[in-house]
Structure formats: C-alpha cells, structure tokens
Design a protein around this motif. Structure first.
Motif, mmCIF file in Angstrom:
data_model
loop_
_atom_site.group_PDB
_atom_site.id
_atom_site.type_symbol
_atom_site.label_atom_id
_atom_site.label_comp_id
_atom_site.label_asym_id
_atom_site.label_seq_id
_atom_site.Cartn_x
_atom_site.Cartn_y
_atom_site.Cartn_z
ATOM 1 N N HIS A 138 0.821 -1.213 0.000
ATOM 2 C CA HIS A 138 0.000 0.000 0.000
ATOM 3 C C HIS A 138 0.849 1.255 0.000
ATOM 4 O O HIS A 138 0.475 2.266 -0.611
ATOM 5 C CB HIS A 138 -0.963 0.022 1.186
ATOM 6 N N HIS A 139 1.990 1.227 0.659
ATOM 7 C CA HIS A 139 2.835 2.428 0.713
ATOM 8 C C HIS A 139 3.352 2.824 -0.671
ATOM 9 O O HIS A 139 3.793 3.955 -0.868
ATOM 10 C CB HIS A 139 4.012 2.203 1.668
ATOM 11 N N GLY A 339 -2.578 7.644 12.182
ATOM 12 C CA GLY A 339 -1.778 8.405 11.245
ATOM 13 C C GLY A 339 -0.348 8.627 11.697
ATOM 14 O O GLY A 339 0.000 8.464 12.880
ATOM 15 N N TYR A 340 0.484 8.989 10.749
ATOM 16 C CA TYR A 340 1.839 9.402 11.087
ATOM 17 C C TYR A 340 1.760 10.604 12.024
ATOM 18 O O TYR A 340 0.916 11.484 11.866
ATOM 19 C CB TYR A 340 2.619 9.746 9.817
ATOM 20 N N ARG A 367 2.926 -0.099 7.026
ATOM 21 C CA ARG A 367 2.780 1.334 6.786
ATOM 22 C C ARG A 367 1.879 1.552 5.574
ATOM 23 O O ARG A 367 2.033 0.884 4.559
ATOM 24 C CB ARG A 367 4.152 1.983 6.527
ATOM 25 N N GLY A 369 0.384 4.214 2.603
ATOM 26 C CA GLY A 369 0.719 5.399 1.848
ATOM 27 C C GLY A 369 -0.471 6.337 1.738
ATOM 28 O O GLY A 369 -1.279 6.438 2.670
ATOM 29 N N GLU A 370 -0.601 7.011 0.611
ATOM 30 C CA GLU A 370 -1.657 7.996 0.422
ATOM 31 C C GLU A 370 -3.038 7.355 0.522
ATOM 32 O O GLU A 370 -3.235 6.193 0.177
ATOM 33 C CB GLU A 370 -1.512 8.671 -0.937
ATOM 34 N N SER A 371 -4.005 8.148 0.974
ATOM 35 C CA SER A 371 -5.375 7.662 1.087
ATOM 36 C C SER A 371 -5.935 7.316 -0.287
ATOM 37 O O SER A 371 -5.510 7.863 -1.309
ATOM 38 C CB SER A 371 -6.263 8.728 1.737
ATOM 39 N N PRO A 381 -2.777 7.444 5.416
ATOM 40 C CA PRO A 381 -1.340 7.422 5.691
ATOM 41 C C PRO A 381 -1.062 7.188 7.181
ATOM 42 O O PRO A 381 -1.557 7.933 8.031
ATOM 43 C CB PRO A 381 -0.882 8.819 5.248
#
Length: 460
Positions: A138-139, A339-340, A367, A369-371, A381
C-alpha cells in the motif's frame, strides 16, 4: 452477457441457511441465492424480500459484512469468467466472482500479476472492490480500487451501470461493503512481472521503536513490506518483530534450473485443519512458545532469498480452513490504523495488548501510503496493526472497546471488512465521509434493498 437468458432457476426459493464470516463468531440465517448469469442476478436483486440482500464472495470478510439475518445473501461465485486479457497493455476484464487465485493462474504465465493482494488469494474481485482491500504494497501502490479502470454495478432498481473512477458512485462502492449494489464485472490494471518468485529480505527488530525506525527509514526501497510482531513480548522486548520485505524477482536473479519455467504458479497445499479441534488450544502459553520460536528462528539479517509467491503473500492459504484452529468460539481479527505523528498512540496500544497478554500469533504491522478515493476505504497514511484474538478470551469485548476509543481519539479507524463488534457511535469519527455515503445510498436505494448485518449494526 451469458448466453443462458431463458430462465431463472428455482434457487431463488431456497430455504434459509446459516452464514458466518471467516472469524466464525456471529452466524445468522439467510436465504442463499447463487446466480449463474447476469439475468439471474437481476432477478435475485428484485426478489430479495423485505429484509433485503447483500452480495457475498468467498466468505473471507472476518465479521458480519456478508451476512444478512432473515434476508438474502447473493453468492456471486457462480459468475466467474475471465472475459478478456490485454497481454500487451496489462489489463483484464472479468466477472466479479473470479478469485484472485484464478487470476494468478491465468495471468502469471503471461507475465502479469494482480496489482494488490491481501493475505489470502481466495477473495473475489467483487469482494476486493467492496472492501477496497490492501496488501503489503500500500505504501507504493495503494489499495485495490486504485487499479480498477471501470466496473459494472447492478443497483437496487435492477439497472446495470458502468462506473468509472472519479465519480461519486465509484467512491461510494470502493470500500462500501456491497451496500451500493452488486458488482458484476471489473476491468483491472495489472502489475508486470518477469518471474513467479519473490526476492525477499528478512531482519529482526528488537522492539517496537526499532521496528518503526527501520520501516520509516527504508520502506521506500521495497514494493512489499510487512512485519510480524510478537504481542506477548513485554518489557524491553515489547513489540519485537520479524520484518519481511521484497519485490518480484527479475529473471536474471533466478538460477538456471528455475529459468526454464520462470512464471510457473504451483502453490503448496497442506491437509485441511480438522473440523473439530479441542477448545483452549491457543493459550497464552502455547502462543507464547510459538512466538518465541518464530522470532528466534528468523535470521538477524538475510537478503535476496527467493520465495514462491504463495509463501510470501499467502502462507496460510496452504492450510484450508485454518480458521478452525480457534475452535468453535471462533476469533476476532482487530485491525486499526493511526496516522503518522500518532506513534505514541500506537506504542500505548501495543503496550496495552502486551500487558493484557492477548494470545495472538497472527499479528502484523505495516505502513500505509496515500489515502484512496473510497469514502469508506480503510487505509489512510499511517501505521496499521492487525491481530487475531480468540473470541472467548474473558473481557475481550470491553478491552477492544477501550482500544477503539484510543484509536478514534488519535484520529484513526478500524477496518470494516474485519469488524464484528464496533460500536456505531464511533463510526462517524473514524470515517468523516460517512454522511456522504449515507446520502448517496439513500438516493440510490431508498427502500434498503441492499442491507447486511454490518449495515444494521453500524447504521450504514
């Protein structure tokens, strides 16, 4: 369309049968309908009855998303044709009942792979879109819906609509848990590969902070990344983990004997788990022993190991009905994302799970990545943790309720495709576009033709 357009079978009048999710925690009775053609699917939707219906694939949703107590469940696995493959452009058009396993069988010899796969390949394309599944990539690649170019959706009025990305109906359906309609076909963009093997790096992390630092610093080098985490370890070892990352092996990385058939796909398969297993098999003692052995046997650092696709992505698929190991009481899979910038929340939750001594041997940290565009799509994220817990653990419900509060306070959310017990009052905080979903659904399906145990429980 199928050539068989003459009649609708008597399957529309079947008696009720017991249906449950993969976690086997909350079975309910429903009328099971298995259409074999698009015409039969249309007839089934029009004949769902007062309690409505919900589409279902291969039953890998862990909770009650594909159940409908007292109503109808549409088993879509009878629509399982691969219609067209563009071997040059890398796309496939197929029925929604086609499994990812079947796509791998068909596509790998042509040098293509599914763009996103979860921990099992026994999910259907329709289910992959409805849950907007994610994987170890996913990242880099996002969720499944990001690779869907179009799909055909059978809506509550009996109409079949072509839906494309960037439209409200696409965004409501991706992650919408089957509540906007029945997906009939989909066109998917594929991932090119030279071999059916993975080049894998493995390393151990001594604790949660060490693990997060390794992931944050080097995840960008890998297409796929996941960490098995020991949630029974405490003290200085809290959150210790085995980190596994990799990418599709190029042809020149294979030894000569494997280059003769570099795209072969032969997943290993072991005997099925027995239908009846003794209760209490997965205790803190037995799981603790497993976790200790699993951590110790992992290399401190190893790079470039060649693994089969099935071993890297889907190790549990080799044991049919592995969910039976939790006994008759079943299990809960709990997955959340924060979230981060919310690493302290993740630390607190991991510490609480470790102190609670939850006997989980299937726990992974990744982790995101973008939604993704889906209004109810799970990934945002941040850090996502998933763990399996025997459902009969004393006080489990209250404990998970407390974790839900912690997740919501941190701006996170739980995964609806795995949920079986979230309280509805937390849903809006976790999914800020919930009202848009409800509004579109009310306009599209004013009589509630599509409904499920999940939708009733959460007020979707």
């Amino acid at each position: 369309m199928s050539a068989d357009t003459d009649s609708v079978p008597d399957v529309l009048g079947l008696d009720h049968t017991t249906v449950t999710g993969w976690g086997r925690t909350a079975p309910t009775a429903a009328r099971l309908i298995r259409p074999q053609t698009y015409e039969e699917a249309v007839a089934a939707v029009r004949d769902c009855g007062a309690r409505g219906g919900i589409p279902r694939g291969l039953g890998r949703a862990y909770g009650d998303a594909a159940q409908n107590a007292g109503g109808s469940v549409l088993d879509m696995t009878g629509l399982d044709r691969v219609h067209a493959i563009d071997a040059d452009g890398g796309t496939v058009l197929c029925d929604a009942g086609v499994s990812l396993h079947r796509l791998m069988e068909v596509l790998l010899p042509l040098g293509w792979f599914v763009p996103v796969t979860p921990g099992t390949r026994y999910v259907t394309v329709g289910g992959a879109i409805g849950a907007d599944i994610h994987g170890k990539n996913h990242h880099v690649s996002g969720s499944f819906s990001r690779h869907v170019l179009a799909f055909e959706l059978l809506t509550a009025d009996g109409e079949i609509r072509t839906v494309i990305p960037g439209t409200p109906l696409f965004d409501a359906t991706a992650g919408g848990m089957g509540l906007t309609g029945v997906i009939l076909t989909a066109t998917i963009r594929l991932q090119p590969v030279e071999t059916s093997l993975m080049s894998v790096d493995t390393e151990r992390a001594r604790d949660l902070d060490d693990l997060m630092a390794r992931l944050a610093a080097t995840d960008h080098r890998y297409r796929y990344s996941v960490a098995w985490i020991d949630l029974l370890a405490r003290g200085a070892a809290t959150g210790r983990a085995v980190l596994t990352r990799g990418d599709h092996a190029p042809l020149d990385a294979l030894p000569a004997r494997l280059r003769r058939d570099p795209l072969s796909f032969r997943p290993s398969r072991f005997p099925s788990a027995p239908s009846v297993l003794p209760e209490g098999l997965l205790t803190r003692t037995t799981v603790g022993l497993f976790n200790e052995l699993w951590y110790r046997k992992a290399p401190r650092a190893r790079s470039g190991q060649l693994q089969r696709l099935s071993a890297f992505f889907h190790p549990l698929d080799g044991v049919p009905h592995w969910n039976r190991v939790y006994g008759r009481g079943g299990f809960v899979q709990y997955q959340f994302v924060v979230g981060y910038g919310q690493e302290d929340a993740l630390r607190r939750i991991v510490r609480r799970i470790s102190e609670r001594r939850c006997p989980s041997f299937l726990a992974v940290l990744k982790r995101f990545g973008e939604s993704d565009p889906g209004w109810l799509s799970f990934p945002v994220p941040g850090w996502t943790l998933a763990l399996d817990i025997p459902a009969g653990l004393p006080g489990l419900g209250a404990f998970l309720d407390e974790l839900d509060e912690e997740v919501a306070t941190a701006g996170g959310r739980v995964y609806l495709a795995k949920d079986a017990r979230l309280r509805p009052e937390l849903l809006a905080a976790m999914y800020p576009r919930l009202d848009e979903f409800r509004t579109l659904r009310a306009e599209l399906d004013p009589h509630g033709v599509f409904t499920s145990d999940l939708s009733r429980r959460l007020g979707l």
